[in-house]
Enzyme design. Structure first.
Site, PDB file in Angstrom:
ATOM      1  CG  HIS A  91       2.102 -18.177   9.363  1.00  0.00           C
ATOM      2  ND1 HIS A  91       0.833 -19.092   9.902  1.00  0.00           N
ATOM      3  CD2 HIS A  91       2.697 -19.273   8.894  1.00  0.00           C
ATOM      4  CE1 HIS A  91       0.829 -19.555   9.612  1.00  0.00           C
ATOM      5  NE2 HIS A  91       2.034 -20.478   9.732  1.00  0.00           N
ATOM      6  CB  CYS A 111      -2.620   5.164 -26.081  1.00  0.00           C
ATOM      7  SG  CYS A 111      -3.053   7.272 -26.604  1.00  0.00           S
TER       8      CYS A 111
END
Length: 799
Positions: free
Chosen positions: A421, A752
């Site tokens: 919830h 990279c």
């Protein structure tokens, strides 16, 4: 009689357009019952007491006028007023009788259900308000649900309580907040055959990632017993992610699995007791076992895809498994109303600029950061004291807490998972929330200043004090389109789904090191040779981490495969280049059991690392586990956008040896489109680029190692660190040469290394004609602008 005036409608009489008569929940059930059973989706039968029946009840019992007079006296700013008036309203229903005409129709329908399923059949009695579960107006659990209701007397009582739950404090507050007129909201009741999940399991699933809005995954949560515990946050559930595109191509892409502790399960109470259900503790075996098999996970995922395709929107779905038959069922479905409404072109980024002492940590909900003073609330009775802007810290929340959740700056709970919830409501309200911390109510003190960060991946943190952070808003529609591909470096799979929204062409470097150090934590040789280990502490640590896996090496393969697959799925079908592990021996030694297998090297930076490990007799069996994990990702999960890359390959001969080792384990270059790249990070890679091109499909320049080996320095040494410069002419000459040689051979070449994120170096790379530049996530947007500027300059010059 038309539907508008009927008091009872069976599911096979109901469709999605009947929301005014039976509410969103029942309309959806009826639609699925009629349309999706033919696709093999099981949905338990049942019927609805309509909104017309509810209004008939109000009129016949004479409570309508009194009810709305009570509601008009509510002070919306007072929790005490809301509580008192809400209780008065509910008592009107609880002390009234269901009118004979309506009672007769309800019992007649129930008897028909009993003829099909057996005498006194067990049913679920669920509310379905005409303003609940609709897009833009949906809070979880606004009205009550009653499970394991048996017999006519119990059913009528449950219906009366269901009608009364339209006036729970949370439901009244919700309508006041949304501006809904109480008199225009009605309640329908769904009465559905129970699935015996008390003897098996249940849960919820979403056809969209609830945290990022990534649309190509199914998120499934599951617990033992009935599903109320998962929504109420009483249990930390199991969790799976399944990749939709490759699932629909016939693969088995469970890309992530997390075992929850599942300490409780909700089961049927014994007949004759007042309550119809009760919570009991799970056994150790249950706690340490997944509640679903892999095939069951895939079945649910396929059903979620079918439901989403039918409704043409992301869905929030409840499922249950019957312990008597072993069959899976769908018991509810409604539109997902939060992530699916976001603007995909606006990227909001919360970035923490400082670090502080971690007071508590758990699962992050959303990606925001919040700050405030701690207020620990241990029960609903303390809600009236909660102060606007405080951080709500509690064991768990339920729908009655909505009035104070709305004014909290952040939420931290001891219990719960992504679909509890607190998580659902915090997403709806856009409040940072950390669930499942286990100890927040003890670790955080009242009035303490804290920063709650959900901006660091799957893990959320409560930091001591107010830390600096910044919010960025990026309009992706205004960014330049470039010829040079911009890619991103990814190490942490938990960030992959969020990073997929960045404007990139895939992943230029997916590091395995983070997955191994954070997900696996164990040296692979320690898993292979587990039976030979005599150190009791090492063995106990390995046993604890490998709970739930059939053997020790499958733990390594599965965990590594799931980490790689999460990154591969996030960017599918774009290229994801996965580098084989490149730990140095001192870094491998830090893994559990690592010191038993690693040498003590004087300079690990240029020692036993990268390719030299993969074919050595001391490590080749461990390398085999990496190969098996990657084969699983590509062949079993269907993520053939995943490519592989070999790091620190000193010689051409070494490259050949590694390719042979890969082939032994089914990773054959060219087979099923497998491309194999090599890191270009040693001067020999540049000098012999023509020869390396014969073995590999492409190169990725690693400027970190290339710089240190070109300039002859140790980048970890503070004494010579001032000489480390990727912009040095010698380094740039090697980079330009590598690009030229690769292009001449028709091979792909990218970068990279860290240098790609430097604006001036990025412009230099573009001028050399590099194919792609891969940078860290925080450098993506500035690098894209640098590339665009460099390409414009080149076009202008050519004119």
């Amino acid at each position: 009689m038309d539907k508008a005036h009927k008091y009872i409608l069976w599911f096979d009489e109901i469709g999605i357009h009947d929301v005014p008569y039976v509410g969103g929940k029942n309309a959806s059930l009826g639609e699925m019952y009629n349309a999706l059973r033919k696709k093999g989706i099981r949905i338990p039968d049942g019927f609805a007491v309509t909104a017309a029946g509810y209004r008939f009840f109000l009129e016949e019992e004479g409570i309508k006028t009194r009810l709305f007079e009570i509601l008009k006296r509510i002070n919306p700013r007072s929790v005490e007023s809301l509580t008192a008036r809400g209780n008065e309203a509910r008592q009107l229903f609880l002390h009234a009788d269901i009118p004979p005409a309506l009672r007769m129709l309800i019992l007649s329908a129930y008897r028909k259900l009993c003829q099909r399923y057996g005498p006194n059949t067990d049913v679920a009695v669920r509310s379905s308000a005409t303003a609940e579960d609709l897009p833009g107006a949906s809070f979880a659990g606004q009205q009550d649900t009653f499970l394991n209701i048996r017999g006519e007397t119990a059913l009528l009582d449950a219906c009366r309580r269901c009608f009364a739950s339209l006036y729970t404090n949370r439901a009244i507050h919700y309508r006041l907040d949304k501006g809904f007129d109480h008199e225009k909201v009605s309640l329908s009741i769904g009465i559905q055959k129970m699935v015996r999940s008390d003897l098996a399991s249940s849960g919820v699933m979403f056809s969209i990632d609830t945290e990022t809005g990534f649309k190509d995954v199914i998120l499934i949560n599951g617990i033992w017993g009935m599903g109320e515990n998962i929504v109420q946050g009483k249990v930390n559930p199991d969790e799976w992610y399944v990749h939709k595109p490759t699932l629909q191509k016939g693969f088995k892409p469970i890309i992530s699995r997390i075992l929850g502790d599942k300490k409780l399960k909700l089961v049927y109470a014994h007949e004759g007791t007042k309550a119809s259900t009760k919570n009991i503790e799970t056994t150790d075996h249950e706690s340490h076992s997944f509640v679903l098999t892999s095939e069951e996970v895939l079945t649910l995922a396929r059903w979620a895809c079918s439901i989403e395709q039918y409704y043409r929107m992301p869905m929030d779905i409840e499922w249950a498994k019957d312990g008597l038959t072993g069959h899976l069922y769908i018991v509810q479905a409604r539109p997902e109303t939060i992530q699916s409404q976001k603007n995909p072109h606006i990227l909001e980024e919360f970035r923490l600029l400082d670090r502080g002492k971690i007071l508590a940590k758990g699962r992050s909900v959303g990606s925001k950061i919040g700050q405030g003073r701690v207020q620990v609330i241990r029960s609903a009775h303390e809600m009236g004291s909660f102060k606007d802007g405080n951080v709500l810290v509690t064991d768990m929340t339920d729908p009655d807490w909505e009035p104070i959740i709305k004014i909290a700056s952040a939420i931290v709970t001891n219990k719960g998972g992504k679909t509890c919830h607190a998580a659902i409501i915090s997403r709806e309200l856009g409040i940072p929330c950390v669930v499942g911390t286990l100890n927040a109510t003890e670790a955080l003190r009242n009035n303490q200043k804290v920063t709650i960060s959900c901006a660091e991946g799957e893990e959320g943190f409560a930091y001591e004090g107010y830390l600096k952070y910044k919010i960025f808003h990026h309009n992706l529609a205004n960014l330049p389109k470039t010829h040079t591909k911009l890619m991103v470096n990814v190490g942490n799979p938990e960030q992959a789904l969020e990073l997929s929204f960045l404007p990139t062409e895939g992943v230029g470097l997916a590091r395995q090191e983070f997955i191994i150090s954070q997900y696996i934590k164990i040296h692979p040789n320690a898993l292979i040779s587990f039976s030979e280990i005599t150190n009791r502490n090492v063995k106990e640590a390995i046993e604890k981490l490998t709970i739930g896996f059939k053997d020790k090496t499958s733990f390594y393969i599965e965990r590594l495969a799931e980490g790689i697959a999460t990154i591969g799925a996030a960017f599918y079908p774009k290229d994801v280049i996965v580098r084989f592990s490149d730990f140095k021996s001192n870094e491998y030694a830090n893994l559990i059991g690592g010191t038993l297998f690693e040498p003590l090297e004087s300079n690990p930076m240029i020692g036993w690392r990268g390719a030299s490990r993969y074919y050595s007799k001391e490590y080749r069996d461990s390398f085999a586990l990496e190969c098996k994990a990657l084969k699983k990702v590509r062949d079993e999960m269907g993520l053939q956008n995943v490519k592989v890359m070999i790091p620190f390959c000193r010689t051409v001969e070494e490259g050949s040896l590694v390719l042979k080792e890969m082939a032994k384990h089914g990773l054959i270059r060219g087979k099923k489109g497998l491309q194999v790249y090599v890191m270009c990070e040693i001067p020999s890679n540049v000098i012999l680029a023509d020869q390396f091109s014969e073995l590999f499909d492409g190169f990725s320049i690693g400027t970190n190692d290339l710089t240190q080996l070109t300039l002859g320095l140790d980048r970890d040494s503070a004494l010579v660190n001032h000489l480390y410069d990727e912009g040095n002419d010698a380094v740039k000459t090697l980079v330009a040469t590598a690009i030229s040689k690769a292009k001449a051979r028709g091979k792909k070449i990218g970068i990279c290394g860290e240098a790609g994120a430097n604006p001036e170096f990025a412009k230099f790379l573009v001028s050399c004609g590099i194919d792609s530049i891969s940078v860290p996530p925080d450098a993506v947007l500035p690098t894209l602008l640098s590339i665009g500027e460099a390409e414009r300059a080149i076009r202008t010059k050519r004119r």
